[in-house]
Design a protein around this motif. Structure first.
Motif, PDB file in Angstrom:
ATOM      1  N   ASN A 342     -81.849   3.666  -6.436  1.00 20.44           N
ATOM      2  CA  ASN A 342     -81.973   3.590  -4.980  1.00 20.44           C
ATOM      3  C   ASN A 342     -81.285   4.748  -4.273  1.00 20.44           C
ATOM      4  OD1 ASN A 342     -83.386   1.110  -5.096  1.00 20.44           O
ATOM      5  ND2 ASN A 342     -81.459   0.018  -5.372  1.00 20.44           N
ATOM      6  N   GLY A 343     -80.834   5.732  -5.036  1.00 18.98           N
ATOM      7  CA  GLY A 343     -80.165   6.875  -4.434  1.00 18.98           C
ATOM      8  C   GLY A 343     -78.704   6.936  -4.836  1.00 18.98           C
ATOM      9  N   TYR A 344     -77.943   7.716  -4.092  1.00 17.64           N
ATOM     10  CA  TYR A 344     -76.513   7.856  -4.366  1.00 17.64           C
ATOM     11  C   TYR A 344     -75.750   6.651  -3.800  1.00 17.64           C
ATOM     12  CZ  TYR A 344     -77.315  12.839  -5.416  1.00 17.64           C
ATOM     13  OH  TYR A 344     -77.737  14.024  -5.949  1.00 17.64           O
ATOM     14  N   ARG A 345     -74.791   6.139  -4.587  1.00 21.26           N
ATOM     15  CA  ARG A 345     -73.925   5.051  -4.102  1.00 21.26           C
ATOM     16  C   ARG A 345     -72.491   5.560  -4.063  1.00 21.26           C
ATOM     17  NH1 ARG A 345     -70.769   0.445  -5.703  1.00 21.26           N
ATOM     18  NH2 ARG A 345     -70.738   1.081  -7.891  1.00 21.26           N
ATOM     19  N   PRO A 346     -71.914   5.735  -2.852  1.00 18.71           N
ATOM     20  CA  PRO A 346     -70.531   6.219  -2.782  1.00 18.71           C
ATOM     21  C   PRO A 346     -69.566   5.200  -3.375  1.00 18.71           C
ATOM     22  CG  PRO A 346     -71.369   5.660  -0.593  1.00 18.71           C
ATOM     23  CD  PRO A 346     -72.520   5.529  -1.534  1.00 18.71           C
ATOM     24  N   LEU A 347     -68.609   5.686  -4.167  1.00 18.83           N
ATOM     25  CA  LEU A 347     -67.630   4.822  -4.822  1.00 18.83           C
ATOM     26  C   LEU A 347     -66.332   4.784  -4.018  1.00 18.83           C
ATOM     27  CD1 LEU A 347     -68.165   5.918  -8.544  1.00 18.83           C
ATOM     28  CD2 LEU A 347     -69.219   4.000  -7.328  1.00 18.83           C
ATOM     29  N   GLN A 348     -65.557   3.728  -4.252  1.00 23.68           N
ATOM     30  CA  GLN A 348     -64.281   3.540  -3.568  1.00 23.68           C
ATOM     31  C   GLN A 348     -63.093   3.803  -4.494  1.00 23.68           C
ATOM     32  OE1 GLN A 348     -64.126   2.828  -0.354  1.00 23.68           O
ATOM     33  NE2 GLN A 348     -66.324   2.572  -0.088  1.00 23.68           N
ATOM     34  N   VAL A 349     -63.361   4.077  -5.771  1.00 24.24           N
ATOM     35  CA  VAL A 349     -62.297   4.086  -6.778  1.00 24.24           C
ATOM     36  C   VAL A 349     -61.176   5.069  -6.450  1.00 24.24           C
ATOM     37  CG1 VAL A 349     -63.400   5.799  -8.291  1.00 24.24           C
ATOM     38  CG2 VAL A 349     -61.905   4.029  -9.273  1.00 24.24           C
ATOM     39  N   ASN A 350     -61.472   6.167  -5.770  1.00 20.04           N
ATOM     40  CA  ASN A 350     -60.420   7.135  -5.421  1.00 20.04           C
ATOM     41  C   ASN A 350     -60.146   7.162  -3.920  1.00 20.04           C
ATOM     42  OD1 ASN A 350     -62.839   8.444  -4.624  1.00 20.04           O
ATOM     43  ND2 ASN A 350     -61.842  10.435  -4.788  1.00 20.04           N
ATOM     44  N   GLN A 351     -60.536   6.098  -3.221  1.00 15.82           N
ATOM     45  CA  GLN A 351     -60.423   6.093  -1.766  1.00 15.82           C
ATOM     46  C   GLN A 351     -59.276   5.232  -1.237  1.00 15.82           C
ATOM     47  OE1 GLN A 351     -62.223   8.090   0.359  1.00 15.82           O
ATOM     48  NE2 GLN A 351     -62.801   8.982  -1.612  1.00 15.82           N
ATOM     49  N   LEU A 352     -58.377   4.805  -2.111  1.00 17.29           N
ATOM     50  CA  LEU A 352     -57.234   4.019  -1.656  1.00 17.29           C
ATOM     51  C   LEU A 352     -56.158   4.947  -1.098  1.00 17.29           C
ATOM     52  CD1 LEU A 352     -56.875   1.456  -4.583  1.00 17.29           C
ATOM     53  CD2 LEU A 352     -58.476   1.447  -2.680  1.00 17.29           C
ATOM     54  N   THR A 353     -55.380   4.444  -0.154  1.00 14.47           N
ATOM     55  CA  THR A 353     -54.234   5.195   0.370  1.00 14.47           C
ATOM     56  C   THR A 353     -52.992   4.318   0.272  1.00 14.47           C
ATOM     57  OG1 THR A 353     -54.706   4.440   2.627  1.00 14.47           O
ATOM     58  CG2 THR A 353     -55.607   6.575   1.964  1.00 14.47           C
ATOM     59  N   PHE A 354     -51.871   4.957   0.025  1.00 16.06           N
ATOM     60  CA  PHE A 354     -50.634   4.207  -0.169  1.00 16.06           C
ATOM     61  C   PHE A 354     -49.496   4.856   0.609  1.00 16.06           C
ATOM     62  CE2 PHE A 354     -53.157   3.671  -4.019  1.00 16.06           C
ATOM     63  CZ  PHE A 354     -53.151   2.294  -4.170  1.00 16.06           C
ATOM     64  N   LYS A 355     -48.703   4.014   1.253  1.00 24.79           N
ATOM     65  CA  LYS A 355     -47.425   4.465   1.782  1.00 24.79           C
ATOM     66  C   LYS A 355     -46.405   4.378   0.652  1.00 24.79           C
ATOM     67  CE  LYS A 355     -48.280   2.937   6.525  1.00 24.79           C
ATOM     68  NZ  LYS A 355     -47.824   2.053   7.633  1.00 24.79           N
ATOM     69  N   ALA A 356     -45.304   5.076   0.825  1.00 22.38           N
ATOM     70  CA  ALA A 356     -44.264   5.035  -0.203  1.00 22.38           C
ATOM     71  C   ALA A 356     -43.756   3.602  -0.371  1.00 22.38           C
ATOM     72  CB  ALA A 356     -43.121   5.961   0.169  1.00 22.38           C
ATOM     73  N   LEU A 357     -43.609   3.185  -1.621  1.00 24.47           N
ATOM     74  CA  LEU A 357     -43.036   1.874  -1.904  1.00 24.47           C
ATOM     75  C   LEU A 357     -41.515   1.987  -1.855  1.00 24.47           C
ATOM     76  CD1 LEU A 357     -45.230   0.816  -4.968  1.00 24.47           C
ATOM     77  CD2 LEU A 357     -45.658   0.412  -2.544  1.00 24.47           C
ATOM     78  N   VAL A 358     -40.867   1.011  -1.243  1.00 27.76           N
ATOM     79  CA  VAL A 358     -39.405   1.004  -1.157  1.00 27.76           C
ATOM     80  C   VAL A 358     -38.888  -0.128  -2.031  1.00 27.76           C
ATOM     81  CG1 VAL A 358     -37.411   0.816   0.364  1.00 27.76           C
ATOM     82  CG2 VAL A 358     -39.503   1.924   1.181  1.00 27.76           C
ATOM     83  N   VAL A 359     -38.071   0.224  -3.038  1.00 27.72           N
ATOM     84  CA  VAL A 359     -37.541  -0.778  -3.961  1.00 27.72           C
ATOM     85  C   VAL A 359     -36.043  -0.554  -4.120  1.00 27.72           C
ATOM     86  CG1 VAL A 359     -39.721  -0.966  -5.209  1.00 27.72           C
ATOM     87  CG2 VAL A 359     -37.992   0.653  -5.998  1.00 27.72           C
ATOM     88  N   PRO A 360     -35.299  -1.612  -4.441  1.00 30.19           N
ATOM     89  CA  PRO A 360     -33.854  -1.457  -4.648  1.00 30.19           C
ATOM     90  C   PRO A 360     -33.560  -0.877  -6.026  1.00 30.19           C
ATOM     91  CG  PRO A 360     -34.492  -3.739  -4.970  1.00 30.19           C
ATOM     92  CD  PRO A 360     -35.719  -3.024  -4.498  1.00 30.19           C
ATOM     93  N   PRO A 361     -32.377  -0.321  -6.210  1.00 34.39           N
ATOM     94  CA  PRO A 361     -32.006   0.181  -7.536  1.00 34.39           C
ATOM     95  C   PRO A 361     -32.041  -0.941  -8.575  1.00 34.39           C
ATOM     96  CG  PRO A 361     -30.484   0.977  -5.871  1.00 34.39           C
ATOM     97  CD  PRO A 361     -31.334  -0.054  -5.210  1.00 34.39           C
ATOM     98  N   ALA A 362     -32.362  -0.561  -9.816  1.00 36.23           N
ATOM     99  CA  ALA A 362     -32.387  -1.482 -10.959  1.00 36.23           C
ATOM    100  C   ALA A 362     -33.408  -2.602 -10.799  1.00 36.23           C
ATOM    101  CB  ALA A 362     -30.997  -2.066 -11.203  1.00 36.23           C
ATOM    102  N   VAL A 363     -34.433  -2.388  -9.985  1.00 36.39           N
ATOM    103  CA  VAL A 363     -35.460  -3.408  -9.804  1.00 36.39           C
ATOM    104  C   VAL A 363     -36.244  -3.583 -11.104  1.00 36.39           C
ATOM    105  CG1 VAL A 363     -37.202  -1.773  -8.996  1.00 36.39           C
ATOM    106  CG2 VAL A 363     -37.345  -4.162  -8.301  1.00 36.39           C
ATOM    107  N   LYS A 364     -36.715  -4.799 -11.361  1.00 31.44           N
ATOM    108  CA  LYS A 364     -37.447  -5.075 -12.591  1.00 31.44           C
ATOM    109  C   LYS A 364     -38.889  -4.573 -12.488  1.00 31.44           C
ATOM    110  CE  LYS A 364     -34.757  -9.130 -13.957  1.00 31.44           C
ATOM    111  NZ  LYS A 364     -34.792 -10.573 -14.295  1.00 31.44           N
ATOM    112  N   LYS A 365     -39.495  -4.323 -13.647  1.00 30.91           N
ATOM    113  CA  LYS A 365     -40.868  -3.814 -13.689  1.00 30.91           C
ATOM    114  C   LYS A 365     -41.850  -4.805 -13.059  1.00 30.91           C
ATOM    115  CE  LYS A 365     -40.444  -0.752 -17.698  1.00 30.91           C
ATOM    116  NZ  LYS A 365     -40.938  -0.433 -19.061  1.00 30.91           N
ATOM    117  N   GLU A 366     -41.579  -6.087 -13.245  1.00 31.09           N
ATOM    118  CA  GLU A 366     -42.476  -7.094 -12.676  1.00 31.09           C
ATOM    119  C   GLU A 366     -42.529  -6.990 -11.160  1.00 31.09           C
ATOM    120  OE1 GLU A 366     -40.111  -7.633 -14.813  1.00 31.09           O
ATOM    121  OE2 GLU A 366     -41.055  -8.435 -16.626  1.00 31.09           O
ATOM    122  N   ALA A 367     -41.368  -6.710 -10.547  1.00 34.07           N
ATOM    123  CA  ALA A 367     -41.314  -6.594  -9.088  1.00 34.07           C
ATOM    124  C   ALA A 367     -42.069  -5.351  -8.616  1.00 34.07           C
ATOM    125  CB  ALA A 367     -39.861  -6.537  -8.627  1.00 34.07           C
ATOM    126  N   ILE A 368     -41.976  -4.268  -9.380  1.00 30.03           N
ATOM    127  CA  ILE A 368     -42.710  -3.046  -9.023  1.00 30.03           C
ATOM    128  C   ILE A 368     -44.212  -3.300  -9.101  1.00 30.03           C
ATOM    129  CG2 ILE A 368     -43.201  -0.673  -9.727  1.00 30.03           C
ATOM    130  CD1 ILE A 368     -40.311  -0.486 -10.682  1.00 30.03           C
TER     131      ILE A 368
END
Length: 654
Positions: A342-368
């Motif tokens: 049906n033609g070209y279908r634009p993808l969203q896979v690289n269209q996300l935007t993110f602000k910096a994540l703020v985490v405390p020191p020694a945070v666990k991987k699950e929380a990240i």
């Protein structure tokens, strides 16, 4: 006089008839034939309609034009003859007849040609098969259908069409009136067809649009014999000017194809494209398009991925020639498309935007991971799915870090594509300050007036930075910055609460400084070490001497056990307060710090989880003692050592 009785007269060559009154002239053979015209291939019934026009009866009411006794040959055009039978009614009531030869002009009958408005797409071939789209039907003189591919049907090639073709393909949008010509048996027939070339399904790349131009071309998706192809075309204009003269020597545009022919999954940011072409802003438009395969044509497969990348993000696409700009995309400078039926279908896979994540020191991987998933959800792209974190940030201390996250999108073909994002992470405590460039941390201070006496402003600033444990981290640098300055403070060597403003770059942080009178200084005597042990005389019981703690300060002091930590010299494990006693003999012990006299109400369990346990308070000049008690669960066959560090914290109370 002789008398003749005529019983019948069918065909006469005489000019009179015998009657009782003598001879009477007849008009039957005295008439004039008239030329008639018929059309080639006319039927006899159609020709018969001309019968009344074949003979001039000269007003004789008893003359009748009966019929065509012989029809003309109408298979071919030209001068032909026909025979017409005429009759005359006699006075006796009988009839006589006479045949006339009538000249007939057979007029050529042209065939029929029906055309229609025709639409074409960029990239299509201007060949016989596609040009036939202009013709509805061609019918020859004999009623037979003639296909466009027959050599007797053709079309004109107006300038608008000629200028829009390259390598026999439609390279440019155009509108034209094309004349179709049909050489039928009955003569030449012409008809005009309005023709328009549109975008079809295409990626449209624009740049410096000083007029209708499509400055980086149009990549049209067509299908030929069931096989999809991408054709690089000129779009609105076949000019060969610079794509964007404001970007001389600098990247401006790139197109690429990622083949999925051998893949069911593909990581787009890690894969090498099958075909890629690039151009700087001062590259010529046609030179750029000529790099796209042989004759600007590339065979592809449905499910392949096409990438368009532009410095300014002037990327759009068309479906059924309807244009959609993609500048609304969050990452409009690089867009991936799936090639579909049906033609070209634009993808969203690289269209996300993110602000910096703020985490405390020694945070666990699950929380990240939870923070990352929440950030993906905020993009509201239902087609994009979180896959995994490929690289976690170092959160051991404050600073700027990155987390690498892989997401996926399912294609209409059933295959999957992946893309990896690098998301900035700011590691800091809640009270720390940060901006895009720095993180600044500092604690409030308690000081004594005699510590501040006779200090210069520079010395006070150095004192504030040291005592507040001020530290700063600069983006993209792994070690703390030494650029922190104290830009304002009202600190004095007098009792009271003061403020100081710390700065690095444009970032600011205010801290409080609580100044106590020098007579509020803490002065305690505490033991440097505590001995304890257990013997087989009283199996399992841990005993120790009493150790004195004396408050020599001029103020009340609270004593807190801040931390317990076993050292590497210890061969005995401390049993946690919530764990049951060991069932079997083991080199372990349950230990308590016991307060005596003024601390008698407190008994603090000692293990590595102990933190900030209040032992008690001492008035000025007061003293008390502490000792160790507990249970040892090992045997006494060999000497064992239990070594640990106890950290105390003292606080002035008013």
């Amino acid at each position: 006089m002789s008398l003749f009785y005529l019983t019948s007269l069918l065909h006469l060559n005489c000019k009179s008839v015998v009657t009782k009154n003598g001879y009477k002239p007849l008009a039957i053979n005295q008439l004039s034939s008239k030329k008639i015209s018929v059309t080639q291939k006319d039927s006899q019934s159609t020709i018969a309609q001309q019968l009344k026009n074949t003979i001039d009866t000269k007003g004789n009411s008893n003359i009748t034009i009966e019929k065509f006794s012989e029809y003309p040959d109408v298979d071919t055009a030209g001068e032909k003859t026909a025979k017409v039978l005429v009759s005359q009614t006699l006075s006796s009531g009988k009839k006589v007849s006479y045949p006339y030869e009538v000249p007939v002009t057979v007029i050529a009958k042209p065939g029929k040609l029906k055309t229609q408005e025709a639409f074409y797409k960029l990239g299509e071939k201007w060949n016989t098969e596609n040009r036939s789209r202009m013709m509805v039907s061609a019918t020859d003189t004999d009623g037979s259908d003639v296909p466009y591919s027959d050599g007797r049907v053709g079309s004109s090639n107006p300038d608008e069409v000629k200028k829009a073709l390259k390598d026999d393909r439609i390279d440019k949008l155009f509108k034209a009136s094309v004349e179709l010509v049909f050489a039928s048996m009955g003569g030449t027939v012409t008809s005009i067809s309005p023709v328009e070339a549109k975008y079809g399904n295409a990626i449209v790349l624009r740049g410096y649009e000083y007029g209708p131009r499509d400055s980086a071309g149009v990549f049209a998706l067509i299908e030929e014999n069931g096989n999809p192809k991408i054709i690089a075309t000129s779009g609105k204009s076949t000019d060969n000017e610079a794509i964007h003269s404001s970007f001389p020597g600098k990247f401006y545009v790139e197109t690429a194809l990622y083949s999925m022919n051998q893949h069911t999954e593909l990581v787009l940011d890690k894969s090498t494209p099958t075909m890629v072409i690039k151009a700087n802003g001062d590259d010529k438009k046609q030179d750029f398009l000529n790099r796209w395969g042989t004759s600007r044509t590339l065979s592809v497969n449905y499910g392949d991925i096409f990438k368009a990348k532009e410095a300014e993000g002037k990327i759009g696409y068309t479906q059924d020639s309807t244009y959609t700009s993609l500048n609304r995309y969050q990452q409009p400078k690089e867009i991936f498309f799936e090639v579909t039926k049906n033609g070209y279908r634009p993808l969203q896979v690289n269209q996300l935007t993110f602000k910096a994540l703020v985490v405390p020191p020694a945070v666990k991987k699950e929380a990240i991971e939870k923070e990352v998933k929440n950030a993906i959800d905020k993009n509201k792209q239902a087609t994009v799915t979180f896959e995994r974190i490929t690289d976690y940030p170092d959160t051991a201390h404050d600073g700027f870090q990155d987390v690498k996250v892989q997401v996926s999108e399912k294609l209409t073909s059933g295959n999957k594509v992946f893309f990896t994002y690098t998301i900035p992470v700011v590691v800091k405590d809640t009270d720390d300050q940060s901006d895009d460039q720095f993180i600044l941390t500092a604690k409030n201070i308690t000081a004594y007036s005699n510590q501040l006496a006779n200090k210069t402003s520079d010395q006070l600033a150095a004192f504030i930075l040291k005592q507040s444990q001020a530290q700063a981290w600069e983006k993209n640098k792994q070690t703390p910055s030494e650029k922190i300055k104290v830009i304002t403070t009202d600190l004095k060597p007098e009792f009271g609460t003061y403020q100081a403003t710390l700065a690095i770059g444009k970032l600011r942080k205010e801290i409080s400084i609580n100044v106590l009178a020098s007579n509020n200084m803490i002065d305690l005597t505490i033991p440097k070490s505590i001995a304890f042990g257990s013997t087989d005389v009283d199996p399992g019981q841990i005993v120790s001497p009493n150790y004195e703690i004396k408050n020599r300060s001029k103020t009340k002091v609270k004593v807190v056990l801040q931390q317990v930590k076993t050292t590497t010299k210890s061969s005995i494990k401390l049993v946690h307060v919530n764990d049951p006693d060991p069932v079997n003999v083991s080199e372990s012990a349950r230990l308590f710090l016991k307060g005596n006299e003024k601390f008698a109400a407190n008994k603090i369990p000692l293990d590595d989880s102990t933190a900030n346990q209040e032992l008690g308070t001492l008035d000025d000049q007061a003293k008390t003692s502490v000792s160790l008690s507990g249970q040892y669960f090992g045997d006494y066959s060999s000497r064992q050592n239990l070594a640990m560090d106890l950290t105390f914290k003292f606080e002035v109370l008013h």
